[in-house]
Design a protein around this motif. Structure first.
Motif, PDB file in Angstrom:
ATOM      1  N   GLN A  72      87.527 -26.736   2.249  1.00 30.02           N
ATOM      2  CA  GLN A  72      87.073 -27.525   1.104  1.00 30.02           C
ATOM      3  C   GLN A  72      86.227 -26.677   0.168  1.00 30.02           C
ATOM      4  O   GLN A  72      86.361 -26.770  -1.059  1.00 30.02           O
ATOM      5  N   GLN A  73      85.380 -25.825   0.739  1.00 25.39           N
ATOM      6  CA  GLN A  73      84.556 -24.935  -0.084  1.00 25.39           C
ATOM      7  C   GLN A  73      85.436 -24.006  -0.925  1.00 25.39           C
ATOM      8  O   GLN A  73      85.159 -23.786  -2.104  1.00 25.39           O
ATOM      9  N   ARG A  74      86.494 -23.484  -0.313  1.00 21.90           N
ATOM     10  CA  ARG A  74      87.387 -22.603  -1.064  1.00 21.90           C
ATOM     11  C   ARG A  74      88.105 -23.375  -2.176  1.00 21.90           C
ATOM     12  O   ARG A  74      88.313 -22.847  -3.271  1.00 21.90           O
ATOM     13  N   ALA A  75      88.503 -24.610  -1.877  1.00 23.38           N
ATOM     14  CA  ALA A  75      89.184 -25.420  -2.896  1.00 23.38           C
ATOM     15  C   ALA A  75      88.265 -25.721  -4.073  1.00 23.38           C
ATOM     16  O   ALA A  75      88.670 -25.615  -5.245  1.00 23.38           O
ATOM     17  N   ILE A  76      87.017 -26.077  -3.774  1.00 20.60           N
ATOM     18  CA  ILE A  76      86.052 -26.342  -4.850  1.00 20.60           C
ATOM     19  C   ILE A  76      85.772 -25.072  -5.637  1.00 20.60           C
ATOM     20  O   ILE A  76      85.701 -25.087  -6.874  1.00 20.60           O
ATOM     21  N   SER A  77      85.619 -23.960  -4.916  1.00 23.25           N
ATOM     22  CA  SER A  77      85.356 -22.682  -5.585  1.00 23.25           C
ATOM     23  C   SER A  77      86.512 -22.285  -6.493  1.00 23.25           C
ATOM     24  O   SER A  77      86.302 -21.851  -7.633  1.00 23.25           O
ATOM     25  N   ASN A  78      87.754 -22.463  -6.025  1.00 24.90           N
ATOM     26  CA  ASN A  78      88.916 -22.139  -6.856  1.00 24.90           C
ATOM     27  C   ASN A  78      89.000 -23.044  -8.080  1.00 24.90           C
ATOM     28  O   ASN A  78      89.404 -22.609  -9.164  1.00 24.90           O
ATOM     29  N   PHE A  79      88.636 -24.301  -7.902  1.00 24.30           N
ATOM     30  CA  PHE A  79      88.612 -25.211  -9.055  1.00 24.30           C
ATOM     31  C   PHE A  79      87.637 -24.713 -10.108  1.00 24.30           C
ATOM     32  O   PHE A  79      87.955 -24.674 -11.305  1.00 24.30           O
ATOM     33  N   TYR A  80      86.442 -24.319  -9.667  1.00 23.58           N
ATOM     34  CA  TYR A  80      85.437 -23.871 -10.622  1.00 23.58           C
ATOM     35  C   TYR A  80      85.800 -22.544 -11.261  1.00 23.58           C
ATOM     36  O   TYR A  80      85.390 -22.267 -12.397  1.00 23.58           O
ATOM     37  N   ILE A  81      86.557 -21.702 -10.570  1.00 20.01           N
ATOM     38  CA  ILE A  81      87.007 -20.458 -11.186  1.00 20.01           C
ATOM     39  C   ILE A  81      87.864 -20.770 -12.417  1.00 20.01           C
ATOM     40  O   ILE A  81      87.643 -20.239 -13.519  1.00 20.01           O
ATOM     41  N   VAL A  82      88.852 -21.645 -12.245  1.00 13.29           N
ATOM     42  CA  VAL A  82      89.728 -22.000 -13.361  1.00 13.29           C
ATOM     43  C   VAL A  82      88.952 -22.779 -14.423  1.00 13.29           C
ATOM     44  O   VAL A  82      89.087 -22.521 -15.630  1.00 13.29           O
ATOM     45  N   VAL A 304      73.665 -19.503 -10.639  1.00  8.88           N
ATOM     46  CA  VAL A 304      73.863 -20.917 -10.967  1.00  8.88           C
ATOM     47  C   VAL A 304      75.244 -21.391 -10.532  1.00  8.88           C
ATOM     48  O   VAL A 304      75.401 -22.524 -10.061  1.00  8.88           O
ATOM     49  N   ASP A 305      76.260 -20.553 -10.671  1.00  5.06           N
ATOM     50  CA  ASP A 305      77.616 -20.960 -10.311  1.00  5.06           C
ATOM     51  C   ASP A 305      77.808 -21.106  -8.804  1.00  5.06           C
ATOM     52  O   ASP A 305      78.556 -21.978  -8.348  1.00  5.06           O
ATOM     53  N   VAL A 306      77.160 -20.270  -8.025  1.00  2.90           N
ATOM     54  CA  VAL A 306      77.345 -20.288  -6.582  1.00  2.90           C
ATOM     55  C   VAL A 306      76.434 -21.312  -5.909  1.00  2.90           C
ATOM     56  O   VAL A 306      76.774 -21.856  -4.856  1.00  2.90           O
ATOM     57  N   MET A 307      75.312 -21.600  -6.515  1.00  2.00           N
ATOM     58  CA  MET A 307      74.313 -22.455  -5.867  1.00  2.00           C
ATOM     59  C   MET A 307      74.836 -23.828  -5.469  1.00  2.00           C
ATOM     60  O   MET A 307      74.540 -24.310  -4.358  1.00  2.00           O
ATOM     61  N   PRO A 308      75.640 -24.546  -6.310  1.00  2.00           N
ATOM     62  CA  PRO A 308      76.146 -25.854  -5.867  1.00  2.00           C
ATOM     63  C   PRO A 308      76.993 -25.771  -4.607  1.00  2.00           C
ATOM     64  O   PRO A 308      76.927 -26.665  -3.748  1.00  2.00           O
ATOM     65  N   THR A 427      83.995 -15.819 -12.158  1.00  2.00           N
ATOM     66  CA  THR A 427      85.176 -15.500 -11.353  1.00  2.00           C
ATOM     67  C   THR A 427      84.835 -14.538 -10.215  1.00  2.00           C
ATOM     68  O   THR A 427      85.201 -14.757  -9.061  1.00  2.00           O
ATOM     69  N   VAL A 428      84.108 -13.479 -10.560  1.00  2.87           N
ATOM     70  CA  VAL A 428      83.767 -12.466  -9.559  1.00  2.87           C
ATOM     71  C   VAL A 428      82.860 -13.053  -8.479  1.00  2.87           C
ATOM     72  O   VAL A 428      83.094 -12.842  -7.269  1.00  2.87           O
ATOM     73  N   TYR A 429      81.859 -13.810  -8.889  1.00  2.91           N
ATOM     74  CA  TYR A 429      80.914 -14.366  -7.922  1.00  2.91           C
ATOM     75  C   TYR A 429      81.580 -15.369  -6.986  1.00  2.91           C
ATOM     76  O   TYR A 429      81.285 -15.419  -5.783  1.00  2.91           O
ATOM     77  N   ASN A 430      82.483 -16.198  -7.535  1.00  2.46           N
ATOM     78  CA  ASN A 430      83.163 -17.167  -6.675  1.00  2.46           C
ATOM     79  C   ASN A 430      84.047 -16.471  -5.656  1.00  2.46           C
ATOM     80  O   ASN A 430      84.151 -16.909  -4.498  1.00  2.46           O
ATOM     81  N   LYS A 431      84.697 -15.380  -6.053  1.00  2.00           N
ATOM     82  CA  LYS A 431      85.510 -14.630  -5.102  1.00  2.00           C
ATOM     83  C   LYS A 431      84.634 -13.944  -4.055  1.00  2.00           C
ATOM     84  O   LYS A 431      84.967 -13.935  -2.861  1.00  2.00           O
ATOM     85  N   ILE A 432      83.516 -13.376  -4.495  1.00  2.14           N
ATOM     86  CA  ILE A 432      82.593 -12.760  -3.532  1.00  2.14           C
ATOM     87  C   ILE A 432      82.074 -13.808  -2.551  1.00  2.14           C
ATOM     88  O   ILE A 432      81.970 -13.555  -1.337  1.00  2.14           O
ATOM     89  N   LYS A 439      80.091 -14.518   6.660  1.00  2.00           N
ATOM     90  CA  LYS A 439      79.341 -13.371   7.193  1.00  2.00           C
ATOM     91  C   LYS A 439      77.880 -13.435   6.753  1.00  2.00           C
ATOM     92  O   LYS A 439      76.969 -13.457   7.577  1.00  2.00           O
ATOM     93  N   PHE A 440      77.651 -13.430   5.445  1.00  2.00           N
ATOM     94  CA  PHE A 440      76.288 -13.526   4.908  1.00  2.00           C
ATOM     95  C   PHE A 440      76.360 -14.344   3.620  1.00  2.00           C
ATOM     96  O   PHE A 440      76.750 -13.843   2.568  1.00  2.00           O
ATOM     97  N   VAL A 441      76.012 -15.619   3.710  1.00  2.00           N
ATOM     98  CA  VAL A 441      76.218 -16.547   2.611  1.00  2.00           C
ATOM     99  C   VAL A 441      75.336 -16.225   1.402  1.00  2.00           C
ATOM    100  O   VAL A 441      75.586 -16.680   0.290  1.00  2.00           O
ATOM    101  N   GLY A 442      74.306 -15.415   1.615  1.00  2.00           N
ATOM    102  CA  GLY A 442      73.390 -15.087   0.518  1.00  2.00           C
ATOM    103  C   GLY A 442      73.737 -13.818  -0.235  1.00  2.00           C
ATOM    104  O   GLY A 442      72.922 -13.328  -1.020  1.00  2.00           O
ATOM    105  N   THR A 443      74.948 -13.289  -0.039  1.00  2.00           N
ATOM    106  CA  THR A 443      75.330 -12.030  -0.687  1.00  2.00           C
ATOM    107  C   THR A 443      75.238 -12.121  -2.207  1.00  2.00           C
ATOM    108  O   THR A 443      74.729 -11.201  -2.873  1.00  2.00           O
ATOM    109  N   CYS A 444      75.737 -13.207  -2.775  1.00  2.00           N
ATOM    110  CA  CYS A 444      75.731 -13.364  -4.232  1.00  2.00           C
ATOM    111  C   CYS A 444      74.314 -13.388  -4.788  1.00  2.00           C
ATOM    112  O   CYS A 444      74.045 -12.840  -5.869  1.00  2.00           O
TER     113      CYS A 444
END
Length: 478
Positions: A72-82, A304-308, A427-432, A439-444
């Motif tokens: 679900q996280q990947r689906a939401i992240s992909n939605f926000y990328i587009v 801001v993009d990754v925080m939600p 785009t880059v941050y959502n992919k990262i 592994k480490f959710v705080g990388t971004c």
């Protein structure tokens, strides 16, 4: 004017001054935006299922559920990328043209047209909730908003009106005050968003109807007010000949004046011509300010993009109300940054204030990378208390280096530059985030911290050059 001029509070002049205030438009627009942002996240989360109904904080979960949550996280992240690509790129087609039209014909053009697109996009979310349309409809709503100029055209128009209606020595306070109004309105909207989202009872697809309807109502008010009530203020910029009376060498009075390269010409007339090697060219200052703003915006947008997404999964896993409260916490920086400008402008130069803001955000982002509990999240947000100062200060400083007839074009170029880099960053941050969340959710957030400190370099160059020139001027005067 006759007898109307005898009473300063009853004639048409006070009413006209009230009608030049852009604050009601900013406040209503931001309430609508904060409601929309929270509603968009929660509606998209519900649309992708996979634990949408599990909004409470559970400490233990079986591995299949974790797998569904990650999907679900990947689906939401992909939605926000587009979505962010559409929302960020479409303003490039129209925002500059709206800024040019505003400079040439009428200052309200960019504001009113962008608010029309703003309203249409909010209607798109309302129809999606009401009619249970697929989430792809929201891409079209974002495109409509962008084709009408988006936030880039709107905020550049607001900054132009704010700059026109203030003198140079009060402009920094005027612009940060608009940011304060933006923050207070966003805080109120975010605090209410989670509660409004849960108001709709009955079938599940209607959840969020009250929230989206309130967002549409606020957007409608902003558009109607800007069309029928708002008036363009007359320029009140103080003449540049008055500047030498201010202590520009010490930099303790009148922020942003030490960034004005035209002062070198004035001091040269007064008897101590500046060294050609020491003076800071206007284009160089503007270019360095642009670079600093863009790098810093990369850090902010990425966070801001990754925080939600970060707050919806382990270790926090917030529910709707907690999401609203978390967004509201982000808006408190508008208040603290406003107070910071009031305090720091009395004893620091502009470049120092910018650096303080960058250090504040960078430190908070670094703490955010290691958040494990909700209270730690709010501590990290508290450290970011001066994060708004840099871009606002840079924007105000630029307004002192250009003619008022070019405000619309220059502000929209800056805003489009930030929007374009923001699209790439999103785009880059959502992919990262997708690659590192297990592994480490705080990388971004760690990356944002690095970029924030990196942005200090161009600002430091400006400060060094100015300090060198001011030192030479001081020696020449003696």
């Amino acid at each position: 004017m006759g007898p109307e001029a005898t009473c300063p509070w009853s004639g048409p002049l006070p009413r006209l001054r009230v009608r030049t205030l852009i604050e009601p438009v900013v406040a209503s627009t931001q309430v609508a935006a904060s409601l929309y942002e929270a509603g968009l996240l929660l509606v998209v989360k519900a649309s992708f299922g996979a634990g949408a109904g599990a909004s409470s904080n559970h400490s233990a979960s079986p591995s299949p559920r974790d797998a569904l949550e990650d999907e679900q996280q990947r689906a939401i992240s992909n939605f926000y990328i587009v979505y962010n690509l559409v929302a960020g790129l479409t303003p490039l087609l129209s925002a500059y043209g709206l800024g040019w039209l505003s400079d040439r014909y009428h200052r309200k053009i960019s504001i009113c047209v962008s608010l029309l697109g703003f309203l249409l996009s909010r209607l798109g979310l309302l129809l999606k909730v009401l009619l249970d349309w697929p989430v792809e409809v929201l891409y079209g709503a974002a495109a409509l908003n962008g084709l009408c100029g988006g936030f880039s055209a709107f905020w550049s128009g607001v900054m132009a009106l704010g700059s026109l209606g203030s003198s140079e020595d009060r402009r920094s306070l005027r612009l940060i005050l608009l940011d304060l109004i933006l923050g207070l309105a966003g805080f109120c909207g975010s605090m209410a968003s989670g509660h409004l989202f849960k108001q709709m009872t009955g079938h599940h697809s209607g959840q969020g109807l009250v929230l989206t309807a309130c967002s549409v109502s606020c957007a409608t008010f902003a558009l109607v007010y800007s069309l029928l009530v708002l008036k363009v203020p007359e320029s009140t910029a103080s003449p540049r000949t008055a500047l030498p009376a201010v202590d520009t060498v010490s930099g303790t009075i009148g922020t942003y004046r030490t960034l004005d390269p035209d002062q070198s010409d004035k001091q040269g007339v007064e008897g101590y011509p500046p060294s050609p090697g020491k003076a800071v060219p206007k284009k160089t200052v503007i270019a360095l300010l642009f670079v600093g703003a863009v790098i810093y915006d990369l850090a902010v947008v990425g966070t801001v993009d990754v925080m939600p997404l970060f707050v919806l999964r382990e270790p926090l896993r917030w529910n709707q109300v907690q999401v609203g409260y978390g967004m509201a916490a982000g808006y408190t920086i508008f208040i603290t940054s406003f107070l910071g400008v009031l305090l720091f402008s009395r004893c620091f130069r502009d470049t120092t204030m910018i650096v303080i803001g960058m250090v504040s955000f960078g430190s908070g982002a670094l703490l955010l990378a290691f958040v494990k509990e909700t209270y730690m999240f709010y501590i990290a947000r508290a450290v970011m208390l001066f994060a708004l100062i840099p871009v606002t200060t840079i924007r105000s400083a630029m307004s002192k280096l250009i003619k008022d007839s070019s405000y619309g074009k220059v502000f929209v170029i800056l805003q489009l530059s930030l929007a374009l880099t923001g699209v790439v960053t999103s785009t880059v941050y959502n992919k990262i985030y997708q690659l590192t969340m297990e592994k480490f959710v705080g990388t971004c957030f760690a990356l944002s911290s690095f970029l924030s400190f990196l942005a200090i370099i161009p600002i430091g160059i400006v400060a060094y050059k100015q300090a060198s020139w001011l030192q030479y001027g001081d020696i020449a005067e003696k």
